[in-house]
Scaffold this active site. Structure first.
Site, mmCIF file in Angstrom:
data_model
loop_
_atom_site.group_PDB
_atom_site.id
_atom_site.type_symbol
_atom_site.label_atom_id
_atom_site.label_comp_id
_atom_site.label_asym_id
_atom_site.label_seq_id
_atom_site.Cartn_x
_atom_site.Cartn_y
_atom_site.Cartn_z
ATOM 1 N N LYS A 171 13.742 -40.427 -6.140
ATOM 2 C CA LYS A 171 13.348 -41.254 -7.296
ATOM 3 C C LYS A 171 14.584 -42.081 -7.969
ATOM 4 O O LYS A 171 14.215 -43.075 -8.196
ATOM 5 C CB LYS A 171 12.820 -40.546 -8.360
ATOM 6 C CG LYS A 171 11.420 -39.648 -7.886
ATOM 7 C CD LYS A 171 10.965 -39.036 -9.071
ATOM 8 C CE LYS A 171 9.671 -38.160 -8.640
ATOM 9 N NZ LYS A 171 8.591 -38.238 -9.442
ATOM 10 N N GLU A 200 12.532 -41.430 -19.077
ATOM 11 C CA GLU A 200 11.708 -42.434 -18.895
ATOM 12 C C GLU A 200 11.043 -42.683 -20.348
ATOM 13 O O GLU A 200 11.044 -41.706 -21.108
ATOM 14 C CB GLU A 200 10.955 -42.636 -17.833
ATOM 15 C CG GLU A 200 11.377 -42.943 -16.667
ATOM 16 C CD GLU A 200 10.272 -42.875 -15.574
ATOM 17 O OE1 GLU A 200 9.185 -42.738 -15.890
ATOM 18 O OE2 GLU A 200 10.635 -42.925 -14.277
ATOM 19 N N HIS A 246 -0.464 -34.239 -15.067
ATOM 20 C CA HIS A 246 0.377 -35.284 -14.110
ATOM 21 C C HIS A 246 -0.216 -35.090 -12.763
ATOM 22 O O HIS A 246 0.626 -35.812 -11.632
ATOM 23 C CB HIS A 246 1.848 -35.270 -14.349
ATOM 24 C CG HIS A 246 2.259 -35.196 -15.732
ATOM 25 N ND1 HIS A 246 2.025 -36.196 -16.475
ATOM 26 C CD2 HIS A 246 3.017 -34.294 -16.490
ATOM 27 C CE1 HIS A 246 2.466 -35.860 -17.524
ATOM 28 N NE2 HIS A 246 3.092 -34.862 -17.623
ATOM 29 N N ARG A 290 5.093 -41.434 2.902
ATOM 30 C CA ARG A 290 4.053 -40.526 3.607
ATOM 31 C C ARG A 290 2.642 -41.044 3.376
ATOM 32 O O ARG A 290 2.520 -41.805 2.665
ATOM 33 C CB ARG A 290 4.089 -39.107 3.211
ATOM 34 C CG ARG A 290 4.107 -39.052 1.421
ATOM 35 C CD ARG A 290 3.906 -37.668 0.962
ATOM 36 N NE ARG A 290 3.985 -37.474 -0.462
ATOM 37 C CZ ARG A 290 2.956 -37.807 -1.238
ATOM 38 N NH1 ARG A 290 1.800 -38.095 -0.785
ATOM 39 N NH2 ARG A 290 2.974 -37.735 -2.581
HETATM 40 P P1 ADP Z 1 5.328 -37.056 -9.339
HETATM 41 O O1 ADP Z 1 6.154 -37.506 -8.223
HETATM 42 O O2 ADP Z 1 5.687 -35.617 -9.605
HETATM 43 O O3 ADP Z 1 3.907 -37.299 -8.798
HETATM 44 P P2 ADP Z 1 5.332 -39.470 -10.980
HETATM 45 O O4 ADP Z 1 6.781 -40.042 -11.285
HETATM 46 O O5 ADP Z 1 4.695 -40.040 -9.602
HETATM 47 O O6 ADP Z 1 5.943 -38.050 -10.349
HETATM 48 O O7 ADP Z 1 4.355 -39.132 -12.148
HETATM 49 C C1 ADP Z 1 3.181 -38.629 -12.198
HETATM 50 C C2 ADP Z 1 2.236 -38.997 -13.365
HETATM 51 O O8 ADP Z 1 3.042 -38.446 -14.604
HETATM 52 C C3 ADP Z 1 1.952 -40.380 -13.291
HETATM 53 O O9 ADP Z 1 0.904 -40.702 -12.514
HETATM 54 C C4 ADP Z 1 1.718 -40.395 -14.793
HETATM 55 O O10 ADP Z 1 0.553 -39.982 -15.190
HETATM 56 C C5 ADP Z 1 2.668 -39.408 -15.209
HETATM 57 N N1 ADP Z 1 4.163 -40.351 -15.731
HETATM 58 C C6 ADP Z 1 5.098 -40.223 -14.976
HETATM 59 N N2 ADP Z 1 5.992 -41.052 -15.710
HETATM 60 C C7 ADP Z 1 5.604 -41.423 -16.615
HETATM 61 C C8 ADP Z 1 5.882 -42.369 -17.825
HETATM 62 N N3 ADP Z 1 7.147 -42.795 -17.764
HETATM 63 N N4 ADP Z 1 5.053 -42.614 -19.053
HETATM 64 C C9 ADP Z 1 3.841 -42.040 -18.771
HETATM 65 N N5 ADP Z 1 3.237 -41.346 -17.936
HETATM 66 C C10 ADP Z 1 4.375 -41.113 -16.807
#
Ligand code: ADP
Length: 504
Positions: free
Chosen positions: A124, A208, A243, A299
């Site tokens: 990431k 973030e 999430h 993936r």
């Molecule tokens: P993972 O790799 O664990 O799936 P992600 O970064 O893709 O993590 O985030 C998964 C979910 O978490 C997102 O779809 C969103 O709902 C929430 N999320 C992640 N970052 C943020 C953010 N900065 N603000 C609001 N929601 C977030």
């Protein structure tokens, strides 16, 4: 065939995965005339993939660290099975650059991007660095080396609450904490660091800005064997619990043509910059018509079927053909390809919706999916199989296609109502409630939809006399006895007849 395409023949492919995705890969191989070697753990012999694979090789006991996450066990299994290639599916080792590299070193084709692309995009933090260099829109945040809690707390304050703390090496929605004030910082940052260390082997976190009314929109990208990268449109996955996605759809009901074009361009740009090969997903958050790149998943995605349904493509076959150096999507590009109708996917879990979704394990007494036009079921378990506590309790993915979003929603509700699963609780009643909610129907839901509308467990329905009779008839059909743990997705903890089914 163009000269730069080097054809590498695959006649036997190993699958380093389990459940419905293993079945999905076996099917694609069958169509391509490729034999399969299922690399499975000890308890996974009573599964659909096990019955379907050409060859099966046990690579270790139930704990994932000793089987599905063990790089050497998978490599040795693939070689012993005489495979020339390995498909990692999703989860487990699918985004592990060391595994992709180990496959190459062992002379096996890794069905996916190169280890280098995985390192750049799959991590990431390095993905964010690349996006910054390319000038792509990112959620404001901090991903520096200083991991002192005091420093991170100051950074959080500077960004402005609420913020989200995430595991740098994380995934699957785990290791994330939302911080609403300075007072919460120490406890929640420390807890995110601890969780990250135990789940992903590294305590590194990043911060973030938390976007509290955002939608999750993602673009399917695909790099072919010649190096050309296209996108295959978007999916919306805003319905999430902790999430983690529960319901996904293609295409997103929230994008204007202009936003779709811009986001698609960004998705292709970042994939191209990392010389991406195969199927990948570029995830974004969309808030107030502004979009921010979230991460790239290097993936196949769990929700890939909704893209396949609206575009009439086969992403798994395309992955394998690309790994063989064969051309795919030759007559299309993102501009000529156009999505048709609407597709929705629900993740059907063995869990108890009346107890806040606790996993429900046991023998599957009866499994019946109502087949029909525009109805697709991707499942890894059948009648007589057991849902164990070792792995993710997803029984099946239910996918529908129809001409409009509204009709697709109606079809999904009908299909879920007609799906019969006895033996474990399922989240079917919960999915139906979500699909029937006005906010979902209007397409305005954000990633906080579940938290806002379904924070309490569903209340158990009172079963009608007819439902009880139907349940008892089904029990009789499978020869259910007091010693078998059987209950229906419509049954409840409070229901008197369920107690008999469970033998308690
Ligand atoms: P993972 O790799 O664990 O799936 P992600 O970064 O893709 O993590 O985030 C998964 C979910 O978490 C997102 O779809 C969103 O709902 C929430 N999320 C992640 N970052 C943020 C953010 N900065 N603000 C609001 N929601 C977030």
């Amino acid at each position: 065939m163009a000269e730069h395409l080097k054809s590498k023949s695959i006649t036997r492919l190993a699958i380093a995965n389990r459940g419905e995705v293993a079945v999905r890969i076996i099917r694609a191989c069958e169509e391509l005339g490729i034999e399969t070697v299922l690399l499975h753990s000890e308890p996974d012999t009573g599964t659909r993939a096990y019955r379907m694979a050409t060859k099966k090789i046990c690579i270790g006991p139930a704990p994932t660290s000793e089987s599905y996450l063990n790089i050497q066990a998978n490599i040795q299994g693939a070689i012993a099975g005489g495979a020339q290639a390995v498909h990692p599916g999703f989860g487990f080792l699918s985004e592990n650059a060391d595994f992709a590299e180990a496959c190459e070193k062992a002379g096996l084709i890794f069905v996916g991007p190169s280890a280098k692309s995985i390192r750049i995009l799959g991590d990431k933090v390095s993905c964010k660095e690349l996006a910054k260099r390319l000038g792509l829109p990112l959620v404001p945040g901090y991903e520096g080396e200083n991991q002192e809690v005091d420093h991170l707390s100051q950074v959080a304050e500077k960004i402005g609450f609420p913020v989200i703390v995430k595991a740098a090496a994380g995934g699957g929605g785990r290791g994330m904490k939302v911080l609403n004030s300075r007072a919460e910082c120490r406890e929640l940052i420390e807890s995110a660091q601890r969780e990250s260390l135990s789940a992903f082997g590294s305590s590194k976190v990043f911060i973030e800005k938390y976007l509290n009314r955002a939608k999750h929109i993602e673009f399917q990208v695909f790099g072919d064997a010649t190096g050309r990268v296209i996108h295959l449109y978007d999916r919306e996955c805003s319905v999430q619990r902790r999430h983690q996605k529960i319901i996904e759809e293609a295409t997103s009901p929230s994008l204007t043509p202009e936003l779709r074009r811009k986001m698609g361009e960004v998705a292709v740009q970042i994939a191209q910059a990392a010389q991406y090969k195969g199927a990948g997903t570029v995830e974004f958050l969309l808030q107030d018509d502004e979009f921010y790149l979230l991460e790239v998943n290097t993936r196949l995605q769990v929700e890939h079927p909704v893209t396949e349904e609206v575009l009439g493509v086969d992403l798994v076959k395309a992955q394998i053909m690309t790994a063989m150096g064969e051309p795919v999507f030759t007559d299309v590009n993102s501009l000529t390809l156009s999505p048709r109708g609407h597709s929705i996917e629900c993740r059907l879990y063995a869990e108890n919706p009346y107890l806040g979704g606790v996993p429900s394990t046991g023998l599957l007494g009866l499994v019946e999916f109502p087949e029909g036009p525009g109805r697709r079921f991707e499942y890894g378990f059948e009648e007589g199989d057991t849902i164990t506590s070792y792995y993710d309790p997803m029984i099946s993915k239910v996918i529908v296609w129809d001409e409009t979003r509204l009709r697709a929603i109606q079809k999904m509700i009908r299909v879920l109502k007609d799906t019969v699963i006895f033996g474990v609780h399922t989240n079917i009643p919960y999915l139906i409630e979500i699909l029937s909610h006005p906010e979902f129907i209007s397409g305005t839901m954000t990633t906080r939809f579940i938290e806002k509308n379904f924070s309490n467990p569903l209340s158990a329905p009172d079963l009608s006399a007819l439902e009880k009779a139907a349940g008892l008839a089904a029990l009789a059909k499978i020869g259910g006895s007091a010693s078998v743990s059987v209950n229906s997705s419509a049954a409840t903890e409070k229901s008197p007849w369920q107690a008999a089914w469970r033998g308690i």
